[in-house]
Design a protein around this motif. Structure first.
Motif, PDB file in Angstrom:
ATOM      1  N   LYS A  91       0.720  -1.309  -0.055  1.00 14.67           N
ATOM      2  CA  LYS A  91      -0.003  -0.013  -0.265  1.00 14.67           C
ATOM      3  C   LYS A  91       0.943   1.319  -0.099  1.00 14.67           C
ATOM      4  CE  LYS A  91      -4.264  -1.796   2.092  1.00 14.67           C
ATOM      5  NZ  LYS A  91      -4.715  -2.414   3.245  1.00 14.67           N
ATOM      6  N   PRO A  92       0.277   2.366  -0.334  1.00 15.42           N
ATOM      7  CA  PRO A  92       1.129   3.562  -0.301  1.00 15.42           C
ATOM      8  C   PRO A  92       1.841   3.906   0.904  1.00 15.42           C
ATOM      9  CG  PRO A  92      -1.019   4.075  -1.330  1.00 15.42           C
ATOM     10  CD  PRO A  92      -1.136   2.734  -0.875  1.00 15.42           C
ATOM     11  N   THR A  93       1.222   3.751   1.994  1.00 15.73           N
ATOM     12  CA  THR A  93       1.808   3.896   3.228  1.00 15.73           C
ATOM     13  C   THR A  93       3.091   3.330   3.643  1.00 15.73           C
ATOM     14  OG1 THR A  93       0.198   2.396   4.329  1.00 15.73           O
ATOM     15  CG2 THR A  93      -0.045   4.976   4.625  1.00 15.73           C
ATOM     16  N   GLN A  94       2.960   1.704   3.127  1.00 15.25           N
ATOM     17  CA  GLN A  94       4.051   0.840   3.331  1.00 15.25           C
ATOM     18  C   GLN A  94       5.363   1.420   2.474  1.00 15.25           C
ATOM     19  OE1 GLN A  94       1.341  -2.263   2.216  1.00 15.25           O
ATOM     20  NE2 GLN A  94       1.846  -3.331   4.156  1.00 15.25           N
ATOM     21  N   LEU A  95       4.884   1.630   1.208  1.00 14.92           N
ATOM     22  CA  LEU A  95       5.734   1.893   0.169  1.00 14.92           C
ATOM     23  C   LEU A  95       6.579   3.248   0.737  1.00 14.92           C
ATOM     24  CD1 LEU A  95       6.948   1.611  -2.480  1.00 14.92           C
ATOM     25  CD2 LEU A  95       4.877   2.672  -3.565  1.00 14.92           C
ATOM     26  N   LEU A  96       5.803   4.181   1.071  1.00 12.98           N
ATOM     27  CA  LEU A  96       6.379   5.566   1.661  1.00 12.98           C
ATOM     28  C   LEU A  96       7.507   5.112   2.822  1.00 12.98           C
ATOM     29  CD1 LEU A  96       6.897   8.538   1.271  1.00 12.98           C
ATOM     30  CD2 LEU A  96       4.771   8.806   2.786  1.00 12.98           C
ATOM     31  N   THR A  97       7.023   4.389   3.684  1.00 12.51           N
ATOM     32  CA  THR A  97       7.783   4.211   4.656  1.00 12.51           C
ATOM     33  C   THR A  97       8.922   3.455   4.383  1.00 12.51           C
ATOM     34  OG1 THR A  97       5.687   3.769   5.736  1.00 12.51           O
ATOM     35  CG2 THR A  97       7.514   3.291   7.255  1.00 12.51           C
ATOM     36  N   LYS A  98       8.978   2.377   3.555  1.00 16.52           N
ATOM     37  CA  LYS A  98       9.987   1.784   2.987  1.00 16.52           C
ATOM     38  C   LYS A  98      11.006   2.724   2.207  1.00 16.52           C
ATOM     39  CE  LYS A  98      11.056  -2.274  -0.131  1.00 16.52           C
ATOM     40  NZ  LYS A  98      11.058  -1.599  -1.429  1.00 16.52           N
ATOM     41  N   GLY A 148      -5.550  16.542  10.359  1.00 17.25           N
ATOM     42  CA  GLY A 148      -5.890  17.576   9.373  1.00 17.25           C
ATOM     43  C   GLY A 148      -5.363  17.414   8.233  1.00 17.25           C
ATOM     44  N   GLY A 149      -5.041  15.860   7.852  1.00 18.41           N
ATOM     45  CA  GLY A 149      -4.630  15.725   6.636  1.00 18.41           C
ATOM     46  C   GLY A 149      -3.337  16.148   6.446  1.00 18.41           C
ATOM     47  N   LYS A 151     -13.953   5.758   5.457  1.00 17.57           N
ATOM     48  CA  LYS A 151     -13.283   5.431   6.588  1.00 17.57           C
ATOM     49  C   LYS A 151     -12.023   6.308   6.475  1.00 17.57           C
ATOM     50  CE  LYS A 151     -12.652   1.082   5.241  1.00 17.57           C
ATOM     51  NZ  LYS A 151     -12.613  -0.275   5.060  1.00 17.57           N
ATOM     52  N   GLU A 152     -11.498   6.524   7.656  1.00 21.43           N
ATOM     53  CA  GLU A 152     -10.296   7.284   7.715  1.00 21.43           C
ATOM     54  C   GLU A 152      -9.061   6.557   7.168  1.00 21.43           C
ATOM     55  OE1 GLU A 152      -9.218  10.492   8.917  1.00 21.43           O
ATOM     56  OE2 GLU A 152     -11.160  10.755   8.785  1.00 21.43           O
ATOM     57  N   THR A 153      -8.176   7.358   6.447  1.00 20.69           N
ATOM     58  CA  THR A 153      -7.085   6.399   5.893  1.00 20.69           C
ATOM     59  C   THR A 153      -5.824   7.745   5.526  1.00 20.69           C
ATOM     60  OG1 THR A 153      -6.202   5.210   4.029  1.00 20.69           O
ATOM     61  CG2 THR A 153      -7.954   6.792   3.450  1.00 20.69           C
ATOM     62  N   ASP A 154      -4.592   6.977   5.789  1.00 16.91           N
ATOM     63  CA  ASP A 154      -3.431   7.697   5.296  1.00 16.91           C
ATOM     64  C   ASP A 154      -3.086   7.450   3.886  1.00 16.91           C
ATOM     65  OD1 ASP A 154      -3.428   9.174   7.782  1.00 16.91           O
ATOM     66  OD2 ASP A 154      -2.081   7.494   8.535  1.00 16.91           O
ATOM     67  N   LEU A 207       0.167   8.670  -1.063  1.00 19.45           N
ATOM     68  CA  LEU A 207       0.202   8.476  -2.556  1.00 19.45           C
ATOM     69  C   LEU A 207       0.555   9.913  -3.082  1.00 19.45           C
ATOM     70  CD1 LEU A 207      -0.254   6.968  -4.883  1.00 19.45           C
ATOM     71  CD2 LEU A 207      -2.495   7.330  -4.976  1.00 19.45           C
ATOM     72  N   ILE A 208       0.133  11.132  -2.436  1.00 15.09           N
ATOM     73  CA  ILE A 208       0.640  12.428  -2.885  1.00 15.09           C
ATOM     74  C   ILE A 208       2.024  12.533  -2.859  1.00 15.09           C
ATOM     75  CG2 ILE A 208       0.441  14.675  -2.308  1.00 15.09           C
ATOM     76  CD1 ILE A 208      -2.460  14.216  -1.488  1.00 15.09           C
ATOM     77  N   VAL A 209       2.496  12.025  -1.616  1.00 18.76           N
ATOM     78  CA  VAL A 209       4.084  12.194  -1.487  1.00 18.76           C
ATOM     79  C   VAL A 209       4.747  11.586  -2.454  1.00 18.76           C
ATOM     80  CG1 VAL A 209       5.915  12.054   0.145  1.00 18.76           C
ATOM     81  CG2 VAL A 209       3.599  12.586   0.944  1.00 18.76           C
ATOM     82  N   LEU A 210       4.186  10.299  -2.930  1.00 21.01           N
ATOM     83  CA  LEU A 210       5.094   9.597  -3.937  1.00 21.01           C
ATOM     84  C   LEU A 210       4.740  10.038  -5.057  1.00 21.01           C
ATOM     85  CD1 LEU A 210       3.497   5.926  -2.954  1.00 21.01           C
ATOM     86  CD2 LEU A 210       5.828   6.856  -2.344  1.00 21.01           C
ATOM     87  N   HIS A 211       3.845  10.805  -5.591  1.00 19.92           N
ATOM     88  CA  HIS A 211       3.595  11.425  -6.695  1.00 19.92           C
ATOM     89  C   HIS A 211       4.710  12.641  -6.910  1.00 19.92           C
ATOM     90  CE1 HIS A 211       0.665   9.134  -9.121  1.00 19.92           C
ATOM     91  NE2 HIS A 211      -0.202   9.579  -8.115  1.00 19.92           N
ATOM     92  N   HIS A 212       4.948  13.175  -5.674  1.00 21.13           N
ATOM     93  CA  HIS A 212       6.011  14.219  -5.660  1.00 21.13           C
ATOM     94  C   HIS A 212       6.916  13.809  -4.950  1.00 21.13           C
ATOM     95  CE1 HIS A 212       2.749  17.321  -6.713  1.00 21.13           C
ATOM     96  NE2 HIS A 212       1.914  16.389  -6.109  1.00 21.13           N
TER      97      HIS A 212
END
Length: 2007
Positions: free
Chosen positions: A1621-1628, A1643-1644, A1667-1670, A1675-1680
């Protein structure tokens, strides 16, 4: 000879100001210094000097202009003084004081006083002299704007020298590093700052110190001995510094550097530049592929036809299938033609498209219309193609008819190595606009007219004696007839047609006086007319010579252009040699293929054309070629006959091929047939015939007219065209030379030609401007290449020279002399050239002001366009004097030749007009004739000769020896009467100089492989004069560092010492590969000019010691590496050799007596460390049949190196165990001199043996040099927010406003999509948008996403084009604004275009507004993913390993075949103390050196998932022009053949398949996706394949394993498909890159490193629960991710890539394209879900119900048989396009008298429809023999036709309407409102789509074409269209016709139709009473009469008897 002008003062000036003066003579202008703040007197007191190559003519002018000088604006002219130099010529010296005149030629008070000297020296050529120019050169350098060279100057040596990019010479020279100044660069400051300085300070003169040594040294110099020529050298840096000191006095944006050929270098200018490229490639065959797609035809003329399109190229024909009864057939068929011919033949081939009506096996069908163009026109289009264009059909049989219809097609021509960018396939909306998309090149008007082209053939002369036929010799033997043995005729080919003249029997001087007439459209789309003289012979008919006339050169399509016109003028034909054998091996040359090697004949022709008025009645309507005779032409029409004199001296002849070394050798010079030994014309006695004079009187007159002394002079000059034979002397093992020594043989020939020198003069002036421009551009390229500062200044200088050159041309060409023999083309060309040149001068000025650092690249392109234009204009289509041929004969056999254009050696009094090699020593390389010169044979030199040529009018010949190196005596032939004014037969040099040449051979790089191992054993041979030496042989390398000094002693050079100093002969360097057996093999050649030191000069800077420079090595026409070397030529003083500079350096013992390159010359070295990353080896092929088992890699650079660990078992694991190793090495400080790095792979065999597997040379280390970041903080300065909120949708554009922040500040980054959203809502295609009723998620699938993305891609391409066009327009406006010369017409055109664009944009926007449906997209790349991401070589590079020789062909493709494997790894080079900051970084691992953070290279198991979307434009593989493609996937040992799912007969198959393969990297990492063609019998053929390296993708930092989607969603068509998932990817990512983060805040917000991003935090699951999700945030961070400091890089988005398919059998030519994407999932991670479903959309089933209610106003066809009334028996027929066989008819409404018909009849058409593509899908068998059904996609069009039913004959077609179901005109409410415009002008009416409306009713018009080809209204129909889906149709069925269910009521038809049937009496009464009343009366009367006569005859005899008997 020289002219000196001393400008003393200018007095009586008005006002106060800065003054400057310009003095001009023969086009060379000098500027004085600026006299500041002077009042009434300007004391210039300066002397200027012009060297003069020819005596001053009394009519020449000297001009002085005085200006008010302004720093900011242009200088204002005060007045001009001009004088004729007659008095000066007579007296030699004058002092004059005279007033100036102003612009209006009236005298003003101001006066000037000057002194003029004219010194004619002792006959030697004058030259520049510094001391007379500059009183003190150094002081002079400080004056502002020293002489600015306005043009080429007077010097004839325009582009001489060895510079220029193509010629090696010193062109690779390190520019500023070179100390010898080749001249001053004149800088013109234009001061915008307005600061006035005193004159001592302003540095007006900067020098690009020593730009190129071998560059044109034009200036001539009568050098005073002992005067050194070191100019005041100012480096450009000094200039800038000085400028700064002066407080910005110089605005850097206006400085320009003039050419390096500035004044102060002394150049004797006696040598001209040799040409380095050898091998003629013209005639060599190449591979070409022509692909043509016939899409559809429209508006075909004719009724109800069955059209077929025939595509014809040359002899080959191919046909489309036949479409029945339609005028607008849809084909979409693809044809490919393959050719292997030479370019000339290819580009003259004609493509002919014809439409044929009803062709079948039995009959050929009738031609509707044709369209022709030649391949050359297509090839010259952008991308070599026409795409989706409409070809206009016309009828060649009858030109009075108009357009016969249109064919829409794509045509592309691909040569080897061209890749065609196909615009991405998508729906074309605007292409229905036929007029806007015609298949015509840019600039051709859409309305082409018919025209007649006349080719007039008058006569020929000088034909060779073709006694080839044996018969002729026998005839001669038997009959003793000695006739001319040739029967010539002329054949002209144009636009695919051929015409012939009559045959003239037995003559070498045939006279035809005939014209051949072609009728063809104008402008024609065929560019060349081919004119051939042929010999008519029953045995073998051969061409004698061929000439091509290019229509683009004999016409001009501009506003002030002219129609094609030519002559009457002679054309010269060249071909094979004139020695006659039965089989001529060079016959091809006579056909015009390849460069002719000998003069064949000249032909007098004239070409003209007239445009036909097709309306006039007396016009011939067919286009057949005609031939008629014409009047003969007067002899003066082609110009006055003049006597020309050609002189040649052979100064040296070396490098003779050893095979001819044992026989005597001589040279023959010919011009036309003069001088030709076999059938040459030698004596003037023959002149009568040659010269075209008819009588003896004329001849004697000719003699008397020439000046008296000349007649005595050479009453009978025996021409000498051959040098005496001489036996060659050996130079070395390979070459010989001729021992000319001090005695140089000469040749001279007189010849008679029409005097058309003017043509050549104009060409020469333009050529010189072009040469100078090219040289300047090469300078600029060079500065860019060597990264020197300020290339823009040089470009400004180049533009200045160009503009002054053009102005000079205009002034010279304007004073054109006599009109004798001037043709219309001469006049028109002159006008257009002058116009073009004026324009160019203006544009160059304008462009100059726009050249800034930033615009440099664009402006360079623009200047290249100028160059191209100049070269094109300089080519003179009308020949005059034939070219000169030099043949080397050995034992009377012709061995090798050189061809010299006559214009290059033509003499003129005006220097600019003189040929560039006239009166100069030129080095010429002789080459083999014809095919023998192809390939390897063409590379070796046959001989190198130094020749001196002079060609001019005999009466001007007194100067013909002036250009020779001085110091000779003439030896004349002794002729009776002791006349001595003859030309010399040889020259003896009394002056000779002794020299020593030192050649410093340092190294060569990137040589080509000459051995099978893929390496070479190179050594170099150096030739100078008659000596040669070799370097040592270095084994097994492509980058030898010889580091060797070769010393040539006691070289004798003849001539004046000083001339040799300035213009030494060239050194030739040839590089060979040493073979143990056999002779050495040639690798390449280059030239150089040595730097010369005379005995009295010091060996000191700036000229000595010379620096090393790069010279380009050529092999044939292709480059073959570079040589780094230096050359110096030192004069040996009388005191002996010991006075030369010492040769230092030990003769080191290990290398034997080899001298190394001395210290001052070899580069300065520093210590570098080279780190190598060894990753692995891939795809190693077998070596000598054995598999590679234990490979090792050896790295070597500059003699040091390192070896990798040995791979123990290549099969099991091809990666290395030790990853990083390093070695230290001494490399030059100058990066440009870095030696190459060699990578070699060896296989370690048993017993310590090694075998070389392959090698790779890294030519440039520059990209691997580690450069520490400037200072990391600075990269991210700038604070601010980028607001990202993701509630709506992702921004499509990557954010351009990347805000960079400081590394230590925390800043919020928000990315905002909102502003973007308004403009960028996703594009939906018109038919594809989801119905308004159902914007339902479930309707969307992967294809929706794909099509939406393609639409975006198209939009982006459109925007780019629009932006480019806009930029161009803006620039045009700027230029026009500055130059006020924008031509009005083009502007208005542009405006119209712009308005059109705006309109389209608005329409699009309208459409968009209506139908915006948000669809998530993916990225569609129209190229390979690798090109987008730098081949994924962000840290792992792939080096191809080669072995095997380079092929003889100069083809690049041979490289592919030589690849034997790939080495994966990387290199890092840095200076030795390791930069501190690296070592200090956290987690620095010393073992990995510079390669931190690389993954380990153990084996990895990976699941590879390949998705193949579709293929486009496949190369047809079957006879029917189609293919049956299926996919084959190979990866490692796995091969998947998807054979059973082949797609029948499709060239654009949609596959929509995914394949899963499990593999282990690195063994299985090369994925091959191939498309094969399925065949029922036999093996399947490969159509094409593409290879993907998955390993680089897998390990890349760009993360190409699985593309990142635009949105994160849990369900639906856009479900997240990556198991991570994007969160795991970003953390990695953060963890791997040692970055702080990610920290999710309220606040996102999320923080990564020091960036804060914001975005939405909610997500819906499939049940709609939020549902709440990060994930969104991540994904935004990954795109940038590329914005993250230090480690950021672009991550691969979700995408589809387009890859070209290639077939190894047709290298370099694309066989189609494939769209695919690949996902990779490591097996140690969570398993991915099921693959996404991309299977092709199934067409949806629909039913279209059409009810035909009524018709009205149908035209009446029949006359009623009984009643005679006009009526029609109407019925209506309908079908859906592509389903003609399912056509349906209504019943017949009989006998309609008003055209009204009532039907109430229902048609029902079921069909399958693809919403996305707006196409109907049909599957049917092509023929009864087809194996399976073929699927067709056809536009949804309904055709309705109205017919007249006939009982016995065929039914008559009355009219038709075709409705495109996606957009058709809305029907009219009543029959009255229904007009013909609804069918003809659809755009004016609102349109509807049946797929949206579902139900439509109304009236539509029927139309047909009448006899005049115009559309007319033939009826109207009231119909109702109802569209239902298959399910709806099932629910509410309806019957066909009027049947149940839902029956329609019977029509209410009036009874007249059956009247005669019901009421026969009434009908009979009607028949009798009305129609046949009078007929019946007449018949009755006639019957009565007959009865009377009958009765009379019957009763007469009886009555008579009675009477007689008196009874």
């Amino acid at each position: 000879m020289a002219l000196l002008v001393h400008l003393k003062t200018v007095t009586d000036l008005r006002g106060r100001g800065d003054r400057i003066a310009k003095v001009a003579f023969r086009g060379l202008s000098f500027y004085t210094r600026v006299i500041e703040n002077c009042e009434d007197e300007a004391p210039f007191d300066e002397t200027f000097r012009w060297p003069i190559a020819s005596n001053i003519d009394g009519n020449e002018m000297l001009e002085i202009q005085v200006y008010n000088y302004s720093k900011v604006f242009t200088n204002r002219l005060i007045g001009t003084f001009a004088m004729v130099l007659q008095k000066v010529v007579e007296e030699g010296q004058l002092e004059i004081s005279d007033t100036l005149i102003d612009d209006n030629n009236s005298s003003i008070r101001t006066s000037v006083s000057i002194e003029i000297k004219y010194q004619a020296m002792d006959g030697t050529v004058g030259a520049w002299n510094d001391s007379e120019f500059l009183e003190n050169p150094n002081q002079r350098a400080d004056h502002e704007t020293t002489f600015h060279f306005e043009t080429e100057s007077l010097l004839s040596g325009s582009g001489q020298s060895l510079g220029s990019g193509t010629s090696p010479g010193r062109s690779q020279q390190s520019l500023l590093g070179e100390r010898r100044s080749a001249g001053k660069d004149v800088i013109k400051p234009k001061d915008d700052k307005g600061k006035k300085e005193s004159k001592e300070k302003t540095s007006g003169k900067g020098v690009f110190s020593g730009m190129k040594l071998g560059k044109a040294r034009h200036a001539k110099d009568d050098h005073k001995k002992g005067h050194a020529d070191e100019p005041a050298v100012l480096e450009t840096e000094d200039l800038d510094r000085k400028a700064m000191r002066l407080g910005g006095g110089l605005d850097p944006d206006t400085i320009s550097l003039a050419s390096v050929t500035a004044v102060t270098t002394n150049v004797s200018n006696k040598r001209s530049k040799p040409d380095i490229k050898m091998e003629p490639s013209a005639g060599r065959p190449q591979d070409y592929q022509v692909s043509i797609t016939i899409i559809e035809a429209r508006q075909l003329v004719g009724l109800n036809m069955d059209p077929v399109v025939c595509v014809e190229i040359g002899e080959e024909k191919k046909y489309t299938s036949m479409k029945e009864s339609t005028n607008c057939p849809y084909y979409n068929e693809y044809f490919v033609f393959d050719f292997h011919v030479s370019p000339d033949v290819m580009f003259d081939k004609i493509v002919k498209l014809s439409v044929i009506h009803s062709k079948n096996l039995l009959r050929s069908g009738t031609l509707v219309g044709t369209f022709k163009l030649d391949i050359g026109t297509i090839y010259s289009q952008p991308e070599h193609q026409f795409y989706h264009k409409w070809a206009i059909l016309s009828d060649p049989g009858d030109i009075t008819t108009g357009v016969k219809g249109y064919i829409k097609c794509d045509i592309a021509v691909v040569g080897k190595g061209d890749n065609i960018k196909t615009p991405h396939k998508s729906n074309e909306t605007d292409e229905d606009d036929i007029e806007g998309n015609l298949l015509l090149p840019e600039g051709v008007p859409s309305e082409r007219q018919w025209a007649r082209y006349y080719v007039k053939v008058y006569r020929a002369e000088g034909l060779p004696k073709m006694n080839t036929s044996i018969m002729a010799n026998m005839k001669k033997a038997f009959i003793g007839e000695n006739k001319d043995l040739v029967d010539p005729y002329v054949q002209v080919s144009f636009a695919g047609q051929k015409g012939k003249t009559s045959v003239q029997k037995s003559t070498y001087e045939p006279v035809w006086n005939e014209q051949i007439i072609f009728t063809e459209m104008f402008p024609p789309l065929c560019t060349r007319i081919k004119i051939q003289i042929r010999d008519c012979d029953k045995v073998n008919e051969v061409a004698i010579g061929t000439h091509f006339v290019d229509l683009r050169k004999i016409s001009n399509d501009g506003d002030k252009g002219f129609l094609p016109t030519f002559g009457p003028s002679w054309v010269n034909m060249y071909g094979s040699t004139r020695n006659y054998t039965l089989m001529d091996e060079h016959q091809d040359l006579n056909e015009g293929l390849g460069e002719g090697v000998s003069f064949r004949a000249r032909l007098l022709i004239c070409i003209g054309m007239e445009i036909l008025d097709t309306a006039s009645p007396e016009i011939m309507s067919s286009t057949d070629v005609q031939m008629e005779s014409i009047q003969q032409i007067s002899d003066l029409a082609t110009g006055k006959m003049e006597e020309f004199f050609l002189f040649g001296a052979f100064l040296e002849s070396t490098m003779l091929d050893r095979r001819i070394g044992d026989k005597p050798v001589n040279f023959e010079v010919t011009i036309g047939n003069y001088g030709n030994q076999i059938d040459g014309i030698s004596k003037p006695a023959v002149r009568k015939r040659k010269g075209g004079g008819d009588t003896d009187e004329e001849e004697s007159e000719l003699l008397q007219n020439s000046s008296e002394d000349e007649v005595d002079d050479d009453g009978d000059l025996e021409p000498i065209s051959c040098t005496p034979p001489m036996k060659p002397v050996i130079t070395d093992r390979n070459y010989f030379h001729l021992p000319y020594f001090e005695k140089k043989p000469c040749t001279y020939i007189k010849s008679w030609w029409q005097d058309q020198r003017r043509r050549l003069y104009n060409a020469n002036i333009m050529d010189k401007i072009a040469d100078k421009l090219e040289e300047g551009l090469n300078d600029v390229q060079e500065i860019l290449k060597t990264e020197k500062p300020h290339p823009e200044r040089r470009l400004r200088g180049v533009l200045e020279e160009l503009s002054s050159g053009c102005t000079r041309f205009v002034s010279l060409a304007n004073k054109d002399q006599s009109a004798a023999g001037k043709t219309k083309l001469d006049r028109e060309r002159l006008k257009s050239c002058i116009r073009e040149m004026e324009n160019m001068a203006q544009q160059a000025k304008t462009t100059r002001t726009q050249v800034k650092k930033t615009t440099l690249k664009d402006k360079l392109k623009q200047v290249h366009v100028f160059l191209h234009k100049l070269r094109f204009m300089a080519e003179e289509p009308q020949h005059s004097i034939p070219e000169i041929f030099i043949w080397m004969m050995s034992n009377n056999k012709r061995i090798a030749y050189a061809r010299i254009p006559s214009k290059d050696i033509l003499y003129s009094i005006v220097d600019e007009e003189t040929g560039k090699d006239c009166g100069k020593v030129k080095t010429v390389f002789l080459k083999l004739p014809g095919k023998r010169g192809f390939g390897t044979a063409g590379w070796t030199v046959q001989a190198k000769i130094e020749v001196y040529f002079w060609l001019g009018l005999n009466k001007q010949r007194k100067d013909f020896l002036t250009g020779l190196p001085s110091g000779y005596e003439e030896n004349k032939a002794v002729q009776g009467q002791g006349l001595q004014s003859f030309p010399p037969i040889s020259l003896t040099y009394i002056k000779k100089q002794l020299f020593q040449l030192r050649v410093h051979m340092y190294q060569a790089r990137s040589l080509c492989a000459a051995d099978s191992s893929g390496l070479s054993d190179p050594f170099a041979r150096v030739f100078f004069s008659t000596q040669s030496q070799c370097t040592e042989v270095l084994q097994e390398t492509l980058c030898p560092t010889w580091d060797q000094l070769l010393v040539f002693d006691n070289i004798e050079l003849y001539g004046e010492a000083q001339e040799l100093r300035d213009d030494p002969p060239i050194v030739v360097i040839e590089i060979y590969d040493q073979d143990t057996v056999g002779k050495a093999e040639y690798i390449g050649r280059t030239f150089a000019k040595p730097i010369v030191k005379m005995a009295e000069e010091d060996y000191c800077p700036p000229r000595f010691p010379p620096p090393l420079e790069y010279y380009q090595i050529y092999r044939g026409n292709s480059t073959a590496g570079d040589l780094l070397a230096a050359f110096e030529l030192l004069q040996i003083p009388p005191s002996g050799k010991h006075n030369l500079p010492p040769i230092d350096g030990p003769t080191d013992s290990e290398r034997g007596p080899i001298l190394p390159v001395p210290k001052g010359i070899r580069p300065v070295l520093s210590k570098y460390r080279i780190e190598i990353l060894f990753w692995g080896l891939r795809d190693l092929k077998r070596v000598n049949l054995a598999q590679v088992d234990r490979p090792r890699v050896d790295i070597e650079c500059a003699g040091k190196g390192v070896q990798s660990a040995v791979i123990q078992n290549y099969k099991k694991n091809p990666n290395f165990s030790t990853l990083v190793k390093y070695f230290e090495v001494d490399l030059p400080e100058n990066e440009l001199l870095h030696p190459p790095l060699n990578i070699r792979v060896v296989d370690c065999r048993a017993f310590g043996r090694y075998t070389l597997v392959g090698s790779h040379a890294v030519g440039s280390l520059r990209k691997f040099i580690y450069r520490p970041p400037e200072n990391k903080v600075q990269n991210w300065v700038n604070a601010g927010d980028i607001n990202v909120n993701m509630e709506t949708e992702i921004p499509v554009k990557k954010m351009e406003t990347v805000v960079k922040l400081e590394a230590n500040s925390d800043a919020v980054v928000k990315v905002d999509a909102n502003e973007d959203e308004k403009s960028k809502k996703k594009k939906k295609k018109k038919g594809e948008e989801i119905e308004e009723e159902e914007p339902d998620e479930s309707m969307l699938d992967w294809w929706s996403k794909y099509f939406a993305s393609i639409e975006t891609l198209m939009e982006r391409i459109r925007q780019q084009e629009a932006a480019a066009a806009e930029a161009e327009e803006k620039e045009d406006m700027e230029i026009a604004a500055e130059g006020k010369l924008g031509t009005k017409q083009s502007k208005s055109k542009d405006k119209a275009k712009a308005q059109e664009k705006e309109k389209k944009k608005k329409q699009l926007e309208m459409v968009e507004k209506k139908e915006k449906v948000k669809i998530d997209e993916l990225q569609v790349y129209d190229k390979e993913l690798e090109t987008e991401f730098g081949n994924f070589e962000d840290w792992l590079h792939t080096f191809n390993l080669y072995r095997g020789k380079i092929g003889d062909d100069d083809d690049s493709c041979t490289d592919e075949e030589r690849i034997v494997g790939r080495f994966k790894g990387s290199i890092c080079v840095y200076k030795v103390p390791l930069p501190e900051d690296i070592a200090r970084e956290a987690g620095y691992e010393p073992t990995f050196g510079m390669f931190q953070g690389i993954p380990n290279n153990d084996l990895v198991n990976v699941l590879v998932r390949v998705y193949v979307v579709r293929a486009t434009e496949l190369h047809p593989a079957d006879i029917n022009g189609k293919a049956d493609p299926y996919i084959v996937i190979k990866l490692g040992k796995t091969e998947i053949r998807d054979k059973e799912n082949y797609i029948s007969k499709q060239l654009n198959p949609v596959f929509g398949k995914s394949f899963d393969i499990e593999v282990t990297f690195p063994m299985e990492s090369m994925l091959t996706v191939s498309i094969y063609d399925w065949d029922l019998v036999g093996t399947d053929d490969l159509i094409g394949e593409t290879k993907l390296d998955l390993e680089n993708r897998y390990y890349s930092k760009h993360r190409a394993t699985c593309g990142i989607a635009q949105q994160y969603s849990l369900h639906g068509y856009n479900m997240w498909r990556d198991p991570v998932k994007p969160t795991q990817l970003l953390t990695k990512l953060c963890k791997e890159n040692k970055i702080d983060g990610p920290h999710f805040g309220p606040g996102g917000r999320v923080k990564v490193a020091n960036r804060v991003f914001t975005g939405p935090t909610e997500i819906e699951d499939e049940n709609g629960v939020k549902k709440e999700t990060d994930e969104h945030l991540s994904l935004i961070v990954l795109h940038h991710w590329e914005e993250v400091p230090r480690v950021g890089c672009r991550l691969v988005p979700e995408h589809v890539e387009t890859r070209p398919l290639l077939n190894p059998e047709k290298p370099g030519i694309e066989q189609g394209r494939i769209e695919l994407f690949v996902d990779m999932f490591p097996k140690d991670m969570p398993a991915p879900g099921a693959p996404i479903d991309i299977s092709p959309r199934k067409p949806k089933k629909y039913e279209l119900r059409v009810i035909v209610w009524n018709t009205d106003e149908v035209i009446l066809e029949d006359d009623d048989y009984f009643t005679g009334e006009k009526s029609s028996d109407i019925f209506v027929r309908g079908w859906l396009k592509g389903q003609q066989e399912d056509k349906q008819d209504t019943d017949v409404h009989y006998h309609s008298l008003t055209g009204e018909g009532n039907f109430n009849w229902r048609f029902i058409f079921p069909f399958d429809y693809l919403m996305a593509e707006e196409k109907i899908v049909i599957s049917k068998k092509e023929s009864m023999f087809s194996w399976d059904e073929t699927e067709y996609k056809i536009p949804a069009r309904l055709t309705l036709q109205v017919w007249d039913a006939d009982h016995f004959s065929a039914d008559d077609f009355l009219g038709a309407i075709e409705l495109d179901l996606n957009r058709f005109t809305r029907g009219a409410k009543t029959a009255k409102l229904c007009t013909i415009e609804m069918a003809t002008d659809e755009s004016a009416f609102p349109t509807v789509s049946i797929f949206k409306q579902k139900r439509v009713k109304g009236w539509w018009p029927f139309v047909a074409r009448n006899e005049n080809d115009e559309m007319e209204l033939t009826g109207k129909v009231e119909a109702e269209l109802h569209l239902l889906t298959a399910e709806e149709a099932e629910k509410s069925p309806a019957g066909l016709a009027r049947n149940e269910p839902e029956p329609l009521e019977k029509p209410n038809r009036p009874d007249t139709s059956f009247i005669w049937f019901l009421n026969p009496l009434k009908s009979i009464k009607y028949l009798i009473c009305n129609r046949y009343k009078w007929l019946i009366v007449k018949i009755v009367l006639a019957l009565l009469l007959l009865i009377m006569i009958g009765l009379f005859l019957y009763s007469m005899p009886g009555y008579m008897v009675k009477k007689l008997l008196g009874a």
